[in-house]
Design an enzyme around this catalytic site. Structure first.
Site, PDB file in Angstrom:
ATOM      1  N   GLY A  13      89.998  17.171 -42.008  1.00 16.84           N
ATOM      2  CA  GLY A  13      91.089  18.477 -42.150  1.00 16.84           C
ATOM      3  C   GLY A  13      90.903  19.227 -41.186  1.00 16.84           C
ATOM      4  O   GLY A  13      90.402  19.159 -39.882  1.00 16.84           O
ATOM      5  N   VAL A  15      89.134  22.077 -40.943  1.00 13.75           N
ATOM      6  CA  VAL A  15      87.794  22.480 -40.612  1.00 13.75           C
ATOM      7  C   VAL A  15      86.869  21.265 -39.914  1.00 13.75           C
ATOM      8  O   VAL A  15      86.231  21.489 -39.056  1.00 13.75           O
ATOM      9  CB  VAL A  15      87.102  22.870 -41.814  1.00 13.75           C
ATOM     10  CG1 VAL A  15      85.542  23.134 -41.680  1.00 13.75           C
ATOM     11  CG2 VAL A  15      87.584  24.151 -42.598  1.00 13.75           C
ATOM     12  N   ALA A  17      87.921  18.612 -38.345  1.00 18.89           N
ATOM     13  CA  ALA A  17      88.142  18.423 -36.906  1.00 18.89           C
ATOM     14  C   ALA A  17      87.798  19.584 -35.994  1.00 18.89           C
ATOM     15  O   ALA A  17      87.436  19.142 -34.686  1.00 18.89           O
ATOM     16  CB  ALA A  17      89.886  18.412 -36.665  1.00 18.89           C
ATOM     17  N   LYS A 107      82.994  25.378 -52.223  1.00 12.85           N
ATOM     18  CA  LYS A 107      82.607  26.457 -52.909  1.00 12.85           C
ATOM     19  C   LYS A 107      82.724  25.771 -54.421  1.00 12.85           C
ATOM     20  O   LYS A 107      82.030  26.341 -55.161  1.00 12.85           O
ATOM     21  CB  LYS A 107      82.970  27.767 -52.809  1.00 12.85           C
ATOM     22  CG  LYS A 107      84.789  27.848 -53.217  1.00 12.85           C
ATOM     23  CD  LYS A 107      85.405  27.552 -51.799  1.00 12.85           C
ATOM     24  CE  LYS A 107      86.808  27.598 -51.757  1.00 12.85           C
ATOM     25  NZ  LYS A 107      87.853  27.389 -50.913  1.00 12.85           N
ATOM     26  N   GLY A 136      84.019  32.310 -44.835  1.00 14.48           N
ATOM     27  CA  GLY A 136      84.303  31.440 -43.861  1.00 14.48           C
ATOM     28  C   GLY A 136      83.229  31.832 -42.620  1.00 14.48           C
ATOM     29  O   GLY A 136      82.038  31.119 -42.848  1.00 14.48           O
ATOM     30  N   ILE A 138      81.693  34.553 -41.970  1.00 14.39           N
ATOM     31  CA  ILE A 138      80.692  35.655 -41.816  1.00 14.39           C
ATOM     32  C   ILE A 138      79.452  34.939 -42.568  1.00 14.39           C
ATOM     33  O   ILE A 138      79.565  34.272 -43.373  1.00 14.39           O
ATOM     34  CB  ILE A 138      81.159  36.633 -42.946  1.00 14.39           C
ATOM     35  CG1 ILE A 138      82.623  36.918 -42.690  1.00 14.39           C
ATOM     36  CG2 ILE A 138      80.204  37.531 -43.239  1.00 14.39           C
ATOM     37  CD1 ILE A 138      83.261  37.917 -43.522  1.00 14.39           C
ATOM     38  N   GLY A 189     101.479  29.454 -43.699  1.00  7.04           N
ATOM     39  CA  GLY A 189     100.384  28.867 -44.082  1.00  7.04           C
ATOM     40  C   GLY A 189      99.315  29.587 -44.492  1.00  7.04           C
ATOM     41  O   GLY A 189      98.017  29.019 -44.529  1.00  7.04           O
ATOM     42  N   ASP A 203      89.538  31.427 -56.757  1.00  7.46           N
ATOM     43  CA  ASP A 203      88.713  31.203 -55.668  1.00  7.46           C
ATOM     44  C   ASP A 203      87.704  32.302 -55.013  1.00  7.46           C
ATOM     45  O   ASP A 203      86.511  31.918 -54.871  1.00  7.46           O
ATOM     46  CB  ASP A 203      89.771  31.025 -54.410  1.00  7.46           C
ATOM     47  CG  ASP A 203      88.996  30.889 -52.885  1.00  7.46           C
ATOM     48  OD1 ASP A 203      88.712  29.810 -52.825  1.00  7.46           O
ATOM     49  OD2 ASP A 203      88.957  31.938 -52.309  1.00  7.46           O
ATOM     50  N   LYS A 207      83.280  31.914 -55.218  1.00  8.03           N
ATOM     51  CA  LYS A 207      82.349  32.421 -54.324  1.00  8.03           C
ATOM     52  C   LYS A 207      81.551  33.395 -54.746  1.00  8.03           C
ATOM     53  O   LYS A 207      80.160  33.338 -54.481  1.00  8.03           O
ATOM     54  CB  LYS A 207      83.553  32.916 -53.169  1.00  8.03           C
ATOM     55  CG  LYS A 207      84.145  32.046 -52.304  1.00  8.03           C
ATOM     56  CD  LYS A 207      85.374  32.483 -51.533  1.00  8.03           C
ATOM     57  CE  LYS A 207      86.192  31.412 -50.884  1.00  8.03           C
ATOM     58  NZ  LYS A 207      87.269  32.059 -49.934  1.00  8.03           N
TER      59      LYS A 207
END
Length: 439
Positions: A13, A15, A17, A107, A136, A138, A189, A203, A207
């Site tokens: 997807g 990431v 790619a 995650k 991401g 960081i 998006g 989410d 994390k």
């Protein structure tokens, strides 16, 4: 220079790619940094025909990700499929079982099965790296694993979901309702067609559970997290926050308390002069309070290149032969978390009430707060004003909302006071309660 590190990637997807493209683009630089060339030699994804804008001519295609994970021709398995269960779980287990290092951005998988997977990695003496699973681009995992080992960490907290931060930023800056802002985020998006996982806080909780384990040496405990999302936030709350010197952010917070480790995800009032309050849009931020240093890390929490940057850093660590226990300590040394109940949480509170307009209401509010030993820093009454997009019951109700800012108190005391006010019959609708987080 050592032999080529052969990488197999499952999931192409955004990431995946980006990982393929950046490894090819920075070929020589990565080889110099790692001490050996790094090549993507095999890939697996749902569709061979999809145009991903990358050159895959040098990679073998493997239809089944589990077969790729067992492939003797790869050295490291990169899992970018997502999901807490199969095929991601089966593929990672297979790779570890075959003695291959694993890099993942998943995650959900780690929140559900992290210790079990870490135990497999330890048994085989291979790396299980997951920098990209939290915030991401960081480098917070590496910071906790390596840079802060001389510290005792008291609190780790942050903005861990770019979708929620984008929505709250737009609502605050433009005075628009949650519903309209969510539609914009979906169109651009930044939010999924089904935004539940993001806007309801799950989410962030996944994390946070990983950060908690790393910071406090506990087993991953997603079920022990108190979770609230941002759907209840109204423009009036954001305007009042601004007027009172705060910003509203969805935070994930883990901290030591006398009762154990407190884990919570919820909208939060943060003083405007604090660094994390100034992190807007889709950016993420993680703050770490320790006995020797306090750190705040800010950067892109999602996106192809940002997340791929973290994935590639983990791959380079594998190429260098750098390996540490996935959760810093061996799994056998991780302790069962002692959960601190939210009712014992202590801090300040923002409370917005819609109340009946009759003599004695204000006195009754003050009395109920006093009976529960809650001291008030301020009491404000303002008209909510107009709101663009969607409906805002607080703006339409009469009379104007009453806003209370409390000094430090307990969650239990606040709930008791509000329950008593409801019994008194002075409340119109459910109160809005938002915790205040201060350094």
């Amino acid at each position: 220079m050592q032999d080529v590190l052969k990488v197999g990637i499952a999931g192409l997807g955004t990431v995946g790619a980006s990982v393929v493209r950046l490894i090819a683009k920075r070929d020589n630089r990565l080889a110099e940094a790692a001490g050996r060339p790094i090549r993507v030699t095999a890939v697996s994804a749902r569709s061979r025909r999809k145009d991903r804008g990358i050159d895959l001519s040098g990679a073998r295609w493997v239809d089944d990700p589990v077969s790729l994970a067992a492939d003797p021709e790869i050295d490291v398995f990169v899992e970018l499929m997502g999901g807490a269960e199969d095929p991601a779980k089966a593929a990672v287990e297979t790779a570890l079982g075959h003695g291959k290092a694993v890099v993942t951005a998943n995650k959900a998988l780690l929140a559900a099965h992290g210790p079990a997977l870490a135990k497999k990695a330890e048994a085989k003496g291979v790396a299980l790296n997951f920098e990209a699973a939290v915030a991401g681009g960081i480098p917070v995992i590496k910071t906790l694993r390596e840079s802060l080992l001389g510290n005792t960490i008291e609190r780790v907290y942050g903005i861990l979901n770019g979708t929620c931060n984008y929505i709250l930023t737009r609502m605050a800056e433009e005075g628009i309702a949650f519903e309209e802002c969510l539609k914009d985020a979906q169109r651009l998006g930044y939010a999924e067609a089904d935004p539940t996982f993001d806007v309801d806080g799950f989410d962030t909780a996944h994390k946070l559970s990983l950060l908690t384990s790393l910071a406090f040496g506990t087993l991953v405990d997603t079920k022990g997290i108190s979770i609230e999302g941002i759907r209840s936030i109204k423009p009036v709350d954001l305007r009042m926050a601004e007027e009172l010197g705060y910003r509203v952010k969805l935070l994930g917070v883990a901290q030591r308390t006398a009762d154990g480790v407190e884990q919570r995800v919820h909208p939060t009032f943060i003083p405007k002069d604090e660094a994390i309050a100034q992190v807007n849009g889709v950016l993420n931020a993680v703050a770490i309070d320790a006995d020797a240093v306090d750190l705040t890390l800010v950067g892109p929490g999602a996106g192809g290149d940002a997340t791929a940057s973290a994935v590639i850093a983990d791959i380079v660590d594998v190429a260098r032969g750098h390996r540490t226990a996935p959760f810093i300590r061996p799994v056998s040394a991780l302790t069962k978390p002692s959960r601190a109940p939210m009712t014992r949480h202590e801090g300040g509170y923002y409370i917005r009430l819609e109340v009946v307009d009759k003599p004695g209401t204000a006195a009754r509010i003050a009395s109920r707060m006093a009976q529960n030993n809650i001291s008030l820093e301020s009491i404000v009454q303002r008209r909510a004003g107009p709101v663009r997009g969607g409906t805002d019951p607080a703006a339409a109700a009469a009379p104007a909302p009453v806003v209370l800012i409390t000094y430090a108190t307990t969650e239990a005391a606040v709930r008791r006071a509000l329950k008593a006010m409801d019994t008194d019959g002075i409340l119109l609708g459910a109160p809005q309660v938002i915790r205040i987080e201060r350094n």
